[in-house]
Write a protein that holds these residues in place. Structure first.
Motif, mmCIF file in Angstrom:
data_model
loop_
_atom_site.group_PDB
_atom_site.id
_atom_site.type_symbol
_atom_site.label_atom_id
_atom_site.label_comp_id
_atom_site.label_asym_id
_atom_site.label_seq_id
_atom_site.Cartn_x
_atom_site.Cartn_y
_atom_site.Cartn_z
ATOM 1 N N THR A 1 -15.534 -4.408 -4.163
ATOM 2 C CA THR A 1 -14.946 -3.348 -3.359
ATOM 3 C C THR A 1 -13.542 -3.771 -2.951
ATOM 4 O OG1 THR A 1 -15.918 -4.241 -1.315
ATOM 5 C CG2 THR A 1 -17.169 -2.540 -2.479
ATOM 6 N N PHE A 2 -12.689 -2.786 -2.739
ATOM 7 C CA PHE A 2 -11.315 -3.092 -2.362
ATOM 8 C C PHE A 2 -10.784 -1.978 -1.474
ATOM 9 C CE2 PHE A 2 -11.374 -1.085 -6.552
ATOM 10 C CZ PHE A 2 -10.555 0.019 -6.355
ATOM 11 N N GLY A 3 -9.760 -2.318 -0.706
ATOM 12 C CA GLY A 3 -9.193 -1.329 0.198
ATOM 13 C C GLY A 3 -8.152 -1.955 1.099
ATOM 14 N N GLY A 4 -7.905 -1.300 2.226
ATOM 15 C CA GLY A 4 -6.918 -1.779 3.173
ATOM 16 C C GLY A 4 -7.326 -1.486 4.598
ATOM 17 N N THR A 5 -6.730 -2.234 5.535
ATOM 18 C CA THR A 5 -7.028 -2.093 6.956
ATOM 19 C C THR A 5 -5.711 -2.083 7.741
ATOM 20 O OG1 THR A 5 -9.179 -3.185 6.781
ATOM 21 C CG2 THR A 5 -8.149 -3.166 8.956
ATOM 22 N N VAL A 6 -5.638 -1.180 8.701
ATOM 23 C CA VAL A 6 -4.526 -1.137 9.647
ATOM 24 C C VAL A 6 -5.110 -1.238 11.043
ATOM 25 C CG1 VAL A 6 -2.572 0.185 10.552
ATOM 26 C CG2 VAL A 6 -3.139 0.303 8.112
ATOM 27 N N SER A 7 -4.612 -2.204 11.810
ATOM 28 C CA SER A 7 -5.075 -2.412 13.182
ATOM 29 C C SER A 7 -3.846 -2.482 14.081
ATOM 30 C CB SER A 7 -5.881 -3.708 13.281
ATOM 31 O OG SER A 7 -6.186 -4.005 14.629
ATOM 32 N N ILE A 8 -3.872 -1.708 15.176
ATOM 33 C CA ILE A 8 -2.743 -1.705 16.092
ATOM 34 C C ILE A 8 -3.248 -1.606 17.523
ATOM 35 C CG2 ILE A 8 -2.447 0.807 15.874
ATOM 36 C CD1 ILE A 8 0.600 0.292 16.232
ATOM 37 N N GLY A 9 -2.655 -2.415 18.375
ATOM 38 C CA GLY A 9 -3.014 -2.421 19.785
ATOM 39 C C GLY A 9 -1.886 -1.892 20.640
ATOM 40 N N PHE A 10 -2.253 -1.391 21.823
ATOM 41 C CA PHE A 10 -1.279 -0.815 22.747
ATOM 42 C C PHE A 10 -1.434 -1.453 24.128
ATOM 43 C CE2 PHE A 10 -2.698 2.338 19.665
ATOM 44 C CZ PHE A 10 -1.504 2.748 19.103
ATOM 45 N N LEU B 1 -4.334 -9.815 1.754
ATOM 46 C CA LEU B 1 -2.884 -9.989 1.736
ATOM 47 C C LEU B 1 -2.311 -9.019 2.745
ATOM 48 C CD1 LEU B 1 -0.304 -11.174 0.349
ATOM 49 C CD2 LEU B 1 -0.416 -9.191 -1.196
ATOM 50 N N GLY B 2 -1.545 -9.548 3.739
ATOM 51 C CA GLY B 2 -1.110 -8.647 4.782
ATOM 52 C C GLY B 2 0.094 -9.118 5.568
ATOM 53 N N PHE B 3 0.361 -8.359 6.621
ATOM 54 C CA PHE B 3 1.465 -8.632 7.537
ATOM 55 C C PHE B 3 0.976 -8.371 8.957
ATOM 56 C CE2 PHE B 3 4.930 -6.940 10.161
ATOM 57 C CZ PHE B 3 5.848 -7.988 10.107
ATOM 58 N N ARG B 4 1.319 -9.290 9.856
ATOM 59 C CA ARG B 4 0.973 -9.115 11.268
ATOM 60 C C ARG B 4 2.190 -9.410 12.139
ATOM 61 N NH1 ARG B 4 -1.947 -14.268 10.376
ATOM 62 N NH2 ARG B 4 -3.827 -13.121 9.868
ATOM 63 N N LYS B 5 2.291 -8.638 13.200
ATOM 64 C CA LYS B 5 3.364 -8.831 14.172
ATOM 65 C C LYS B 5 2.893 -8.280 15.499
ATOM 66 C CE LYS B 5 8.186 -7.663 15.213
ATOM 67 N NZ LYS B 5 9.401 -6.924 14.769
ATOM 68 N N ASP B 6 2.921 -9.119 16.514
ATOM 69 C CA ASP B 6 2.453 -8.725 17.842
ATOM 70 C C ASP B 6 1.035 -8.156 17.716
ATOM 71 O OD1 ASP B 6 4.908 -9.536 18.942
ATOM 72 O OD2 ASP B 6 5.805 -7.568 18.548
ATOM 73 N N LYS B 7 0.846 -6.889 18.037
ATOM 74 C CA LYS B 7 -0.482 -6.283 18.004
ATOM 75 C C LYS B 7 -0.712 -5.421 16.766
ATOM 76 C CE LYS B 7 -1.140 -6.293 23.019
ATOM 77 N NZ LYS B 7 -1.468 -5.485 24.220
ATOM 78 N N LEU B 8 0.141 -5.584 15.782
ATOM 79 C CA LEU B 8 0.000 -4.847 14.525
ATOM 80 C C LEU B 8 -0.497 -5.784 13.438
ATOM 81 C CD1 LEU B 8 0.551 -2.342 12.666
ATOM 82 C CD2 LEU B 8 2.855 -3.294 12.332
ATOM 83 N N ASN B 9 -1.488 -5.337 12.670
ATOM 84 C CA ASN B 9 -1.999 -6.097 11.537
ATOM 85 C C ASN B 9 -2.304 -5.120 10.406
ATOM 86 O OD1 ASN B 9 -3.019 -8.095 9.899
ATOM 87 N ND2 ASN B 9 -4.922 -8.384 11.028
ATOM 88 N N VAL B 10 -1.636 -5.307 9.272
ATOM 89 C CA VAL B 10 -1.838 -4.446 8.106
ATOM 90 C C VAL B 10 -2.153 -5.346 6.920
ATOM 91 C CG1 VAL B 10 -0.811 -2.707 6.605
ATOM 92 C CG2 VAL B 10 -0.142 -2.804 9.011
#
Length: 794
Positions: free
Chosen positions: A785-794, A741-750
């Motif tokens: 297992t459970f957790g979260g991921t944050v991905s961001i591009g520049f 379950l997440g949110f993405r915008k441009d180069k951000l993905n959480v």
């Protein structure tokens, strides 16, 4: 790398360089497999639209790998039903496709892989060296069926082709951080930038993964099955001229996990006398495991546990566009160092206190190809390939004070004398040299509009030589052994050799009914090189090695396949089907017996094996907001003729029948055991009859981006975990469910994620304790297992 030198000289001399032509972009944008757009692959050694390739091939792109947490080969199998990956530790790993590739069981260095593993065009010689974490991967292609006329190393079952991202002439960077329970932490970072505008660019990627173990060892007060991985990759891209470029790769990977462990799963009756089976032996020594429920995830292993490995390499890839064709050179050197520690008796008693075979592998390879450019009616790929691999191993097996009670008959007074076997040590010195050379080629000729014939041919030479020397000493250091000691660990010394030429080939007929409907039919005749046994040989009645078992014959493969690739509804619906039938003569199987001197099982030829089945890959993009996929494989894999196989545990351990004697019923303590078993008609190990993967994603617009929820599931039916099938080692079917379950915008993905959401209890594999004690040990799969991921591009 010497082959790339003429290309380098051509770049330096404008008089010898080919006339400039517009270059292909270094990075072709890749669509997600479910996006309904054209997916570009290099499965046939040129960039092509996936749906036009007359091969059963599946693709996982960067987005899919990130979203699903598929950061290594092991996790790929949850999304590719035809792919199987098994690993009791990194060295003892096997990659199979459609149940074929490497014999199921412990690794034997003296044989070939049937599934080729390629990293940026470089063949990786051992499945164990493929267990690194993926970092900065552009796509993973899984090719099913023989690929020997397209790829440098002969691959009779298929190939896994990994392509990483190329350096960019536009500065860019990306960082990805994941965290979760069991103290999981994974950090990935990549950056790329030009050094000289439009000429030289660099790309650097790193990955660090750590996680607490999922199995608690009460004996050592530590958690086993932990993850402790580090990876680094660097690339340079030099566009020497508009039609000549070079990519230099360097990578380093270090893994230091406390894994991999197998421990008490269940027991089953064998034909060993009752007082020599596990329950009686454990009671006599006052031993009980900390739990008889393996999913309590506790053990009491009393030997050191580790699976440390270091791997890396250098490679240089040159592409020279000479107009009508492109010449490609792939030069590579790679190494892999393996430093294990195992508890091979699988319980908290000092039976076998040390069992380890640390090894060092080096490989060099050179591939040279020429492939036609454009869309002419006659396209071609021709190549030559050289490969050399050396492996050196210095291992040992040491027996402990409890070995006498476990391994010597109670009627023998020595069974109550711990000193007889305590300290008994086999020191193993093993070497292996493998040289392979091949020339290969494939045509694609449009004989009539829309009708293509694609013949391929391969000429291959393999030469293998090795040495296995096991020196056995007693606890006092003497090499003079009594009969009881020799029956447990016998000295062995032999030097197997194998060499052979073979010719293989394939032909495919394909027809393009429309631009979006493509059908093909393939016949392939291929060979898997013969092998040599480098894990110890079975012993005769006098406890001497049986030298006739030093080598195994090549596999001879006849493969038939038909396929249909279709897209409908503006390419929003994809339905790809494949049916196959594979017959193998002299199938190479890893087999085991009750002898202690054969530490890791040995190789034998099964006379005939048949694998047949149907596969499908489907996806549907209902809208920009909703997509689903459903992939599956039905595989019927059997020994059709294997009349002299080792017996399963329930028929082992008794007195071997002679003359007209009749073996006892399975599981009869103190009974008569057959000398061998006919397992013709039984299923091959490691392959489920049904395997499925399915899932989807739904998103809604939020704040200029999109919120999404996704699901990925997999299911497989039961499979055998022993070369000779046993009810004791069948692994029940299971399903796994992953959510995000997440949110993405441009180069951000959480996003947040949960894997094995319903905490399914399942085994990855089951094994039999040597000596026919009836103890079955298992390696459980990961819990929830459970957790979260944050991905961001520049």
């Amino acid at each position: 790398m010497l082959v790339a030198l003429p290309l380098l000289l051509a770049a330096a001399d404008p008089q010898t360089a080919a006339p400039p032509v517009p270059p292909a972009p270094a990075e072709e944008p890749q669509a997600a497999p479910d996006a309904g757009q054209d997916i570009v692959v290099t499965a046939r050694r040129r960039e092509e639209r996936l749906q036009d390739v007359s091969i059963a091939v599946a693709v996982l792109d960067e987005k899919t790998l990130t979203d699903t947490g598929a950061f290594n080969v092991n996790r790929l199998q949850q999304f590719q039903p035809a792919l199987q990956f098994y690993s009791s530790n990194p060295r003892n790993s096997s990659i199979n496709i459609r149940g074929l590739g490497a014999p199921f069981g412990l690794t034997n260095d003296g044989i070939e892989q049937g599934v080729g593993f390629y990293l940026d065009g470089v063949y990786v010689g051992r499945a164990g060296a493929s267990t690194f974490d993926f970092v900065d991967v552009e796509r993973v292609e899984v090719l099913r069926g023989p690929q020997g006329t397209l790829y440098g190393k002969n691959t009779t079952a298929g190939a896994v082709n990994i392509t990483t991202k190329a350096p960019s002439f536009t500065p860019e960077a990306k960082i990805e951080v994941s965290g979760g329970n069991y103290d999981f932490l994974q950090i990935k970072g990549t950056a790329s930038a030009p050094i000289i505008d439009d000429k030289l660019a660099v790309r650097v990627s790193v990955s660090r993964t750590s996680r607490k173990g999922t199995i608690y060892n009460v004996a050592s007060d530590e958690y086993l099955h932990r993850q402790d991985n580090f990876s680094a990759r660097g690339q340079l891209l030099w566009k020497a001229t508009p039609n000549l470029d070079f990519r230099l790769f360097a990578d380093f990977n270090l893994q230091n996990p406390l894994c991999c462990v197998q421990y008490y799963a269940r027991t089953g009756s064998t034909q060993r006398p009752l007082n020599r089976q596990y329950a009686a032996l454990a009671a006599a020594l006052g031993y009980a495991p900390p739990s008889t429920n393996p999913f309590d995830r506790v053990t009491d292993l009393d030997a050191s546990i580790n699976s440390r490995q270091e791997m890396g390499g250098l490679s240089l890839v040159a592409n020279w566009d000479v107009g009508p064709a492109t010449i490609t050179s792939v030069s590579a050197w790679r190494y892999w160092n393996w430093l294990p520690a195992n508890d091979r008796d699988f319980i908290g008693l000092p039976i076998t206190t040390i069992s380890q075979n640390p090894s060092r592998q080096k490989q060099v390879s050179q591939e040279l190809r020429i492939a036609s450019n454009g869309k002419s009616r006659l396209q071609y790929t021709f190549g030559a390939f050289f490969f050399n691999q050396t492996i050196n191993t210095n291992g040992s097996q040491v027996q402990g004070p409890a070995a006498s009670r476990f391994l010597i008959a109670p009627s023998n007074p020595n069974s109550n004398n711990p000193a007889v076997l305590n300290g008994l040590t086999s020191t193993n010195t093993i070497s292996f040299d493998n040289t392979s050379f091949a020339v290969f080629g494939k045509l694609n000729w449009e004989v009539l509009p829309k009708l293509h014939i694609q013949p391929g041919l391969r000429v291959n030479y393999d030469k293998k030589s090795g040495s296995y020397v096991a020196v056995v000493t007693t606890g006092t250091g003497s090499t003079t052994l009594n009969a009881d000691q020799r029956a447990v660990l016998a000295p062995q010394s032999y030097a197997p050799r194998f060499s052979d030429w073979n010719v293989s080939g394939d032909v495919t007929l394909s027809y393009d009914f429309t631009p979006d409907v493509h059908a093909y039919a393939t016949y392939a005749r291929s060979f898997k090189s013969g092998g040599i046994n480098l894990s110890g040989l079975p012993l005769d009645a006098a406890n001497n090695p049986i030298l006739s078992a030093q080598t195994v014959k090549p596999e001879k493969v006849d493969h038939f396949e038909v396929g249909l690739k279709t897209q409908f509804l503006d390419r929003r619906l994809t339905v790809n089907l494949a049916g196959f039938w594979t017959e193998i003569k002299d199938y190479q199987a890893t087999v085991t017996n009750g002898q202690l001197g054969v530490i890791r099982g040995y190789l034998a030829n099964a006379a005939a094996v048949r694998v047949r089945g149907v596969e499908w890959d489907t996806s549907f993009r209902a809208s920009d907001r909703f997509r689903v996929y459903f992939n599956g494989a039905f595989t019927d894999a059997k020994y059709t003729n294997f009349k002299d196989a080792p017996c399963p545990p329930e028929l082992s351990g008794g007195t071997t029948v002679t003359g007209s004697q009749v073996p006892s019923a399975p599981g009869t303590p103190g009974g008569l055991s057959p000398a061998f078993c006919d397992i013709s008609g039984q299923i091959l190990p490691g392959i489920s009859k049904w395997s499925l993967s399915y899932g989807g994603e739904y998103n809604i617009p939020v704040g200029g981006g999109e919120a999404y929820i996704g699901y990925d599931g997999s299911y497989r039916t039961k499979f055998s975990s022993n070369p000779s099938r046993s009810l004791y080692t069948d692994i029940s079917g299971y399903s796994l469910s992953n959510f995000r379950l997440g949110f993405r915008k441009d180069k951000l993905n959480v996003f947040a994620w949960v894997r094995n959401a319903f905490d399914q209890h399942y085994f990855e594999l089951l094994s039999v304790q040597s000596g026919s004690t009836g103890l079955i040990v298992g390696q459980p799969g990961d819990p929830r297992t459970f957790g979260g991921t944050v991905s961001i591009g520049f």
